[in-house]
Enzyme design. Structure first.
Site, PDB file in Angstrom:
ATOM      1  N   CYS A  41       0.955  -1.231  -0.021  1.00  0.00           N
ATOM      2  CA  CYS A  41       0.179   0.078   0.183  1.00  0.00           C
ATOM      3  C   CYS A  41       0.937   1.223   0.111  1.00  0.00           C
ATOM      4  CB  CYS A  41      -0.954   0.071   1.113  1.00  0.00           C
ATOM      5  SG  CYS A  41      -2.446  -1.169   1.073  1.00  0.00           S
TER       6      CYS A  41
ATOM      7  N   CYS B 165      -3.386   0.147  -3.403  1.00  0.00           N
ATOM      8  CA  CYS B 165      -4.307   0.378  -2.114  1.00  0.00           C
ATOM      9  C   CYS B 165      -3.491   1.662  -1.249  1.00  0.00           C
ATOM     10  CB  CYS B 165      -4.165  -0.778  -1.194  1.00  0.00           C
ATOM     11  SG  CYS B 165      -2.539  -1.537  -0.683  1.00  0.00           S
TER      12      CYS B 165
END
Length: 252
Positions: free
Chosen positions: A65, A146
């Site tokens: 992420c 993400c």
């Protein structure tokens, strides 16, 4: 087999540590075989996404992420930046992307099944092996993103920094998941000494932000993101665009 050995070597010497760890269980010989079977002995203008599905499943891996960096018309700059700052990853910094970067390939229905002379360009046929591969890989890269994602665009292009016909504008932007991506940070970069055709207030960037807002993303936009601009200035240290401000007042 040579490709297999190269991939094993690159897993340790090229990829960031957190990506390398995700690749340790990859069988590169199976990856090579699945790539070969996707196009060998096939019409180079009739490749489908199904041809590449086994390869995508074998070679895909999670993307940490806050590290995804998308780009359009900033190829060289984006990759110079990820090479110097491993806090970010482009598609070409993943296993799938690195395998195919700057490489073309295609099959031939007749023996030996591979055309070693020339391959059709996208302008000649849409469903050529390279185009289909990059569309699928780009879709998967966007789906895997993400946290906060970054987008580096070229504000020196007269036609506009954001183009709906680009891979980012036609595929990646629509496969970002609003439930996984918390924000999209846009960097509009200008070539050192080049024209400043568009900024964050430009028409194409407004179109981009409108698309993102409709998909419920939080957005920020910054012209000439400073860390990237400093990298540009490494190659142009004496240019006026690279002069640091000297009239600041020191705090008492």
């Amino acid at each position: 087999m040579i490709l297999c050995e190269i991939l094993l070597h690159l897993q340790h010497n090229f990829f960031p540590k957190e990506i390398w760890g995700l690749l340790l269980d990859k069988d590169c010989l199976k990856i090579w075989e699945s790539l070969k079977h996707a196009f060998i002995y096939k019409d180079p203008c009739n490749i489908t996404s199904e041809d590449y599905q086994p390869l995508m499943e074998l070679a895909s891996h999670p993307i940490p992420c806050n590290k995804s960096l998308f780009w359009s018309k900033t190829n060289d700059l984006a990759h110079r930046y990820t090479k110097s700052n491993q806090n970010f990853l482009t598609l070409e910094d993943t296993l799938l992307g690195y395998m195919a970067d700057r490489v073309s390939w295609c099959g031939d229905p007749s023996a030996p099944g591979i055309n070693y002379e020339s391959c059709p360009k996208r302008s000649e046929c849409e469903s050529n092996p390279s185009s289909v591969f990059w569309k699928m890989a780009s879709k998967m890269f966007a789906e895997a993103a993400c946290g906060v994602v970054q987008v580096m665009l070229n504000g020196s292009i007269e036609a506009g920094a954001f183009r709906s016909s680009s891979i980012f504008g036609s595929i990646e932007i629509f496969n970002l998941n609003p439930d996984k991506v918390s924000a999209v940070h846009i960097w509009v970069m200008h070539d050192i000494g080049g024209p400043q055709s568009e900024s964050c207030s430009g028409h194409s960037i407004k179109r981009l932000t409108s698309i993102l807002e409709e998909r419920n993303f939080k957005i920020t936009c910054e012209d000439n993101y400073r860390p990237v601009q400093l990298l540009q200035c490494v190659y142009n240290p004496d240019h006026t665009d690279c002069r640091l401000c000297t009239n600041t007042t020191a705090n008492p």
